[in-house]
Motif scaffolding. Structure first.
Motif, PDB file in Angstrom:
ATOM      1  N   ARG A  56       0.844  -1.203   0.000  1.00  0.00           N
ATOM      2  CA  ARG A  56       0.000   0.000   0.000  1.00  0.00           C
ATOM      3  C   ARG A  56       0.883   1.259   0.000  1.00  0.00           C
ATOM      4  NH1 ARG A  56      -1.451   3.237   4.040  1.00  0.00           N
ATOM      5  NH2 ARG A  56      -0.683   1.806   5.622  1.00  0.00           N
ATOM      6  N   ILE A  57       1.896   1.262   0.851  1.00  0.00           N
ATOM      7  CA  ILE A  57       2.798   2.416   0.946  1.00  0.00           C
ATOM      8  C   ILE A  57       3.540   2.627  -0.377  1.00  0.00           C
ATOM      9  CG2 ILE A  57       4.850   3.372   2.092  1.00  0.00           C
ATOM     10  CD1 ILE A  57       2.253   3.318   3.825  1.00  0.00           C
ATOM     11  N   LEU A  58       4.052   1.548  -0.961  1.00  0.00           N
ATOM     12  CA  LEU A  58       4.841   1.670  -2.192  1.00  0.00           C
ATOM     13  C   LEU A  58       3.997   2.120  -3.384  1.00  0.00           C
ATOM     14  CD1 LEU A  58       7.241  -1.397  -1.895  1.00  0.00           C
ATOM     15  CD2 LEU A  58       7.721   1.005  -1.384  1.00  0.00           C
ATOM     16  N   ASN A  59       2.685   2.058  -3.252  1.00  0.00           N
ATOM     17  CA  ASN A  59       1.803   2.528  -4.320  1.00  0.00           C
ATOM     18  C   ASN A  59       1.333   3.966  -4.114  1.00  0.00           C
ATOM     19  OD1 ASN A  59       1.781   0.245  -6.040  1.00  0.00           O
ATOM     20  ND2 ASN A  59       0.465  -0.818  -4.591  1.00  0.00           N
ATOM     21  N   LEU A  60       1.749   4.582  -3.010  1.00  0.00           N
ATOM     22  CA  LEU A  60       1.328   5.958  -2.739  1.00  0.00           C
ATOM     23  C   LEU A  60       1.994   6.943  -3.697  1.00  0.00           C
ATOM     24  CD1 LEU A  60       1.489   6.222   1.170  1.00  0.00           C
ATOM     25  CD2 LEU A  60      -0.569   6.196  -0.254  1.00  0.00           C
ATOM     26  N   GLU A  61       1.264   8.011  -4.001  1.00  0.00           N
ATOM     27  CA  GLU A  61       1.840   9.110  -4.756  1.00  0.00           C
ATOM     28  C   GLU A  61       2.692   9.955  -3.796  1.00  0.00           C
ATOM     29  OE1 GLU A  61       1.796   9.483  -8.020  1.00  0.00           O
ATOM     30  OE2 GLU A  61       0.653   7.618  -8.067  1.00  0.00           O
ATOM     31  N   VAL A  62       3.559  10.766  -4.352  1.00  0.00           N
ATOM     32  CA  VAL A  62       4.483  11.571  -3.559  1.00  0.00           C
ATOM     33  C   VAL A  62       3.750  12.426  -2.516  1.00  0.00           C
ATOM     34  CG1 VAL A  62       6.241  13.378  -3.636  1.00  0.00           C
ATOM     35  CG2 VAL A  62       6.178  11.623  -5.409  1.00  0.00           C
ATOM     36  N   ASP A  63       2.723  13.148  -2.945  1.00  0.00           N
ATOM     37  CA  ASP A  63       2.018  14.039  -2.018  1.00  0.00           C
ATOM     38  C   ASP A  63       1.349  13.284  -0.882  1.00  0.00           C
ATOM     39  OD1 ASP A  63       2.817  16.318  -3.323  1.00  0.00           O
ATOM     40  OD2 ASP A  63       0.979  16.505  -4.505  1.00  0.00           O
ATOM     41  N   ASP A  64       0.789  12.112  -1.189  1.00  0.00           N
ATOM     42  CA  ASP A  64       0.132  11.308  -0.154  1.00  0.00           C
ATOM     43  C   ASP A  64       1.152  10.799   0.865  1.00  0.00           C
ATOM     44  OD1 ASP A  64      -2.388  11.668  -1.331  1.00  0.00           O
ATOM     45  OD2 ASP A  64      -2.060   9.976  -2.682  1.00  0.00           O
ATOM     46  N   PHE A  65       2.303  10.356   0.366  1.00  0.00           N
ATOM     47  CA  PHE A  65       3.347   9.885   1.279  1.00  0.00           C
ATOM     48  C   PHE A  65       3.844  11.049   2.147  1.00  0.00           C
ATOM     49  CE2 PHE A  65       7.622   8.739   2.624  1.00  0.00           C
ATOM     50  CZ  PHE A  65       7.410   7.463   3.126  1.00  0.00           C
ATOM     51  N   ARG A  66       4.057  12.208   1.516  1.00  0.00           N
ATOM     52  CA  ARG A  66       4.536  13.393   2.235  1.00  0.00           C
ATOM     53  C   ARG A  66       3.570  13.754   3.371  1.00  0.00           C
ATOM     54  NH1 ARG A  66       5.347  16.876  -1.821  1.00  0.00           N
ATOM     55  NH2 ARG A  66       7.609  16.781  -1.834  1.00  0.00           N
ATOM     56  N   LYS A  67       2.265  13.749   3.081  1.00  0.00           N
ATOM     57  CA  LYS A  67       1.263  14.082   4.103  1.00  0.00           C
ATOM     58  C   LYS A  67       1.345  13.126   5.287  1.00  0.00           C
ATOM     59  CE  LYS A  67      -2.054  16.094   0.920  1.00  0.00           C
ATOM     60  NZ  LYS A  67      -3.107  15.718  -0.031  1.00  0.00           N
ATOM     61  N   GLN A  68       1.484  11.838   5.002  1.00  0.00           N
ATOM     62  CA  GLN A  68       1.554  10.857   6.083  1.00  0.00           C
ATOM     63  C   GLN A  68       2.843  11.009   6.888  1.00  0.00           C
ATOM     64  OE1 GLN A  68       0.229   6.874   5.353  1.00  0.00           O
ATOM     65  NE2 GLN A  68      -1.153   7.540   3.735  1.00  0.00           N
ATOM     66  N   LEU A  69       3.923  11.353   6.205  1.00  0.00           N
ATOM     67  CA  LEU A  69       5.204  11.565   6.876  1.00  0.00           C
ATOM     68  C   LEU A  69       5.135  12.779   7.798  1.00  0.00           C
ATOM     69  CD1 LEU A  69       7.984  10.252   6.914  1.00  0.00           C
ATOM     70  CD2 LEU A  69       8.652  11.769   5.052  1.00  0.00           C
ATOM     71  N   VAL A  70       4.484  13.839   7.331  1.00  0.00           N
ATOM     72  CA  VAL A  70       4.332  15.059   8.117  1.00  0.00           C
ATOM     73  C   VAL A  70       3.514  14.773   9.387  1.00  0.00           C
ATOM     74  CG1 VAL A  70       3.224  17.340   8.154  1.00  0.00           C
ATOM     75  CG2 VAL A  70       4.653  16.675   6.229  1.00  0.00           C
ATOM     76  N   LYS A  71       2.445  13.983   9.254  1.00  0.00           N
ATOM     77  CA  LYS A  71       1.624  13.615  10.429  1.00  0.00           C
ATOM     78  C   LYS A  71       2.466  12.948  11.501  1.00  0.00           C
ATOM     79  CE  LYS A  71      -2.821  12.709   8.222  1.00  0.00           C
ATOM     80  NZ  LYS A  71      -3.639  11.607   7.718  1.00  0.00           N
ATOM     81  N   LEU A  72       3.417  12.100  11.079  1.00  0.00           N
ATOM     82  CA  LEU A  72       4.265  11.392  12.042  1.00  0.00           C
ATOM     83  C   LEU A  72       5.186  12.317  12.813  1.00  0.00           C
ATOM     84  CD1 LEU A  72       5.532   8.254  10.091  1.00  0.00           C
ATOM     85  CD2 LEU A  72       3.947   8.300  12.010  1.00  0.00           C
ATOM     86  N   SER A  73       5.609  13.395  12.176  1.00  0.00           N
ATOM     87  CA  SER A  73       6.601  14.261  12.811  1.00  0.00           C
ATOM     88  C   SER A  73       5.978  15.290  13.751  1.00  0.00           C
ATOM     89  CB  SER A  73       7.463  14.945  11.748  1.00  0.00           C
ATOM     90  OG  SER A  73       6.653  15.742  10.914  1.00  0.00           O
ATOM     91  N   ARG A  74       4.659  15.252  13.899  1.00  0.00           N
ATOM     92  CA  ARG A  74       3.996  16.185  14.814  1.00  0.00           C
ATOM     93  C   ARG A  74       4.076  15.707  16.232  1.00  0.00           C
ATOM     94  NH1 ARG A  74      -1.257  17.066  11.183  1.00  0.00           N
ATOM     95  NH2 ARG A  74      -0.316  18.433   9.658  1.00  0.00           N
TER      96      ARG A  74
END
Length: 74
Positions: A56-74
Motif C-alpha cells: 500500500r505504501i509503495l503505491n502511494l503518490e508523492v504528495d500522499d506519502f509526504r502528508k503521512q510523513l508530516v503527520k508522524l513528525s507532529r
C-alpha cells in the motif's frame, strides 16, 4: 523483487524533492521497528498484513506519502 521496488520508490520521492530513508517507509506503514520491513524487503512474505501494508505504501503518490510523513513528525 521488493528491494528494487523500495529503491524505485525512494528515487521517485527524491525526484520530486522529498528525500526519504527506508526508516520513513516503515514508520509511515505504522511500525516502530524495522523487523517486518526487512522481512518484506527480503521477500519473506509470511506476514500477509505487513506485505499488504508495505505494498500500500509503495503505491502511494508523492504528495500522499509526504502528508503521512508530516503527520508522524507532529
Amino acid at each position: 523483487g521488493n528491494r528494487e521496488r523500495i529503491d524505485k520508490f525512494i528515487l521517485k520521492m527524491a525526484a520530486s524533492g522529498l528525500k526519504i530513508k527506508r526508516k520513513d517507509i516503515w514508520r509511515v506503514a505504522g511500525y516502530n521497528d524495522r523487523t517486518e520491513f526487512e522481512r518484506f524487503q527480503r521477500g519473506d512474505e509470511h506476514n500477509k498484513a505487513a506485505t499488504l501494508n508495505f505494498n500500500r505504501i509503495l503505491n502511494l503518490e508523492v504528495d500522499d506519502f509526504r502528508k503521512q510523513l508530516v503527520k508522524l513528525s507532529r
